[in-house]
Design an enzyme around this catalytic site. Structure first.
Site, PDB file in Angstrom:
ATOM      1  N   SER A 234       2.956  -2.281  10.329  1.00  0.00           N
ATOM      2  CA  SER A 234       4.408  -2.301  10.564  1.00  0.00           C
ATOM      3  C   SER A 234       5.040  -3.658  10.283  1.00  0.00           C
ATOM      4  CB  SER A 234       4.747  -1.807  11.974  1.00  0.00           C
ATOM      5  OG  SER A 234       4.304  -0.462  12.146  1.00  0.00           O
TER       6      SER A 234
ATOM      7  N   ASN B 298       0.877  -1.173   0.000  1.00  0.00           N
ATOM      8  CA  ASN B 298       0.000   0.000   0.000  1.00  0.00           C
ATOM      9  C   ASN B 298       0.913   1.222   0.000  1.00  0.00           C
ATOM     10  OD1 ASN B 298      -1.808   2.042   0.423  1.00  0.00           O
ATOM     11  ND2 ASN B 298      -2.314   1.462   2.543  1.00  0.00           N
TER      12      ASN B 298
ATOM     13  N   GLY C   7       1.946   2.186  10.664  1.00  0.00           N
ATOM     14  CA  GLY C   7       2.878   3.298  10.511  1.00  0.00           C
ATOM     15  C   GLY C   7       3.532   3.734  11.799  1.00  0.00           C
TER      16      GLY C   7
ATOM     17  N   LYS D 202       0.139   4.194  -0.234  1.00  0.00           N
ATOM     18  CA  LYS D 202      -0.534   5.384   0.347  1.00  0.00           C
ATOM     19  C   LYS D 202      -0.291   6.600  -0.561  1.00  0.00           C
ATOM     20  CE  LYS D 202       0.169   3.469   4.916  1.00  0.00           C
ATOM     21  NZ  LYS D 202      -0.197   3.628   6.302  1.00  0.00           N
TER      22      LYS D 202
ATOM     23  N   HIS E 266      -9.788   1.071   4.580  1.00  0.00           N
ATOM     24  CA  HIS E 266      -8.536   1.267   5.314  1.00  0.00           C
ATOM     25  C   HIS E 266      -8.808   2.185   6.505  1.00  0.00           C
ATOM     26  CE1 HIS E 266      -4.448   2.501   6.285  1.00  0.00           C
ATOM     27  NE2 HIS E 266      -4.037   1.428   5.625  1.00  0.00           N
TER      28      HIS E 266
HETATM   29  C1  PEP Z   1      -1.066   0.076   5.881  1.00  0.00           C
HETATM   30  O1  PEP Z   1      -1.141   1.264   5.630  1.00  0.00           O
HETATM   31  O2  PEP Z   1      -1.930  -0.673   5.435  1.00  0.00           O
HETATM   32  C2  PEP Z   1       0.046  -0.397   6.696  1.00  0.00           C
HETATM   33  C3  PEP Z   1       0.004  -1.613   7.161  1.00  0.00           C
HETATM   34  O3  PEP Z   1       1.063   0.490   6.922  1.00  0.00           O
HETATM   35  P1  PEP Z   1       2.482   0.185   7.648  1.00  0.00           P
HETATM   36  O4  PEP Z   1       2.997  -1.103   7.078  1.00  0.00           O
HETATM   37  O5  PEP Z   1       3.332   1.360   7.292  1.00  0.00           O
HETATM   38  O6  PEP Z   1       2.201   0.077   9.107  1.00  0.00           O
END
Ligand code: PEP
Length: 249
Positions: free
Chosen positions: A211, A10, A172, A12, A95
């Site tokens: 994460s 993703n 995140g 983003k 999301h």
């Molecule tokens: C996400 O945005 O779906 C996500 C899991 O982000 P991150 O891996 O940065 O925590």
């Protein structure tokens, strides 16, 4: 039943034409013949660019959202039919950033799920509790409510959906759910799917997101009910994303 895992990036609201080229160059060079399904969910303005680059490769194209509406006066939205024009295979739906910053309710998430399915796009439906909800002992109740909203989408088999468990407190933040914490919620979701659609439940992929990175992926992906990952930050770094893909077998 062991599902072929799915690793979905993703991106983003990150990237540029030049940065995407570099990232895709490295991914296409390194991905080989992966032992799992792979997708990148990119910002809408880059769908055409990424479609052109991943064509004929093992990397599928995903979007980060889809409108619940088929067409019309909905400024800023993209319909599932428009996503079809770019060969989009997956769309992230619900999301936590959409739920939090755009007020998306369970009903809206269900309508978006239906819109994607109606056009043959696999929705990756995100569920997950906030830190306050976890601390109040409400994790199960919250994720079950969110999943229940999309379980009976008219005329479609639940097995066409991918579920992503994404604890909001882990997204995140660098704080990952432990493999045990994640597995226990995945088992709850699996049981709920089993109850709703027993013959399909084992085949529905439940991804973990929050994460996940090159260092923790193998252990998370080794849990019995974790069928892949939805990866934010680490999907923007080709070596990290490739290591996660390699861990998903
Ligand atoms: C996400 O945005 O779906 C996500 C899991 O982000 P991150 O891996 O940065 O925590």
């Amino acid at each position: 039943m062991t599902n072929r895992k799915l690793i979905a990036g993703n991106w983003k609201m990150n990237g540029s034409l030049a940065a995407n080229e570099a990232l895709l160059d490295a991914l296409l060079q390194g991905v080989g013949a992966p032992g799992c399904d792979v997708a990148v969910c990119v910002p809408a303005p880059y769908l055409a660019q990424v479609q052109g680059r991943v064509a004929g490769s093992p990397i599928a194209l995903g979007a980060q959202d889809v409108s619940a509406q088929p067409q019309g006066a909905f400024t800023g939205e993209q319909s599932a039919a428009m996503l079809n024009d770019f060969g989009v295979r997956y769309a992230i739906v619900g999301h936590s950033e959409r739920r939090q910053y755009h007020g998306e309710s369970d009903e809206v998430v269900a309508a978006k799920t239906a819109a994607a399915l109606a056009r043959g796009i696999t929705p990756i439906v995100c569920v997950g509790e906030t830190l306050a909800e976890r601390e109040a002992g409400r994790t199960e109740e919250v994720v079950k409510r969110q999943l229940a909203a999309v379980i009976h989408v008219n005329g479609h088999c639940i097995s066409e959906i991918v579920v992503a468990y994404e604890p909001v407190w882990a997204i995140g933040t660098g704080k990952t759910a432990s493999p045990e914490q994640a597995q226990s919620v995945h088992a709850v979701l699996r049981a709920q799917l089993h109850h709703a659609a027993s013959e399909h439940a084992a085949g529905i992929r439940i991804l973990y997101g929050g994460s996940m990175n090159a260092a923790n992926a193998a252990e998370l992906l080794g849990q019995p009910d974790i069928d892949g990952g939805l990866i934010g930050g680490a999907s923007l770094k080709a070596p990290d994303f490739l290591q996660i893909i390699a861990a998903a077998r």
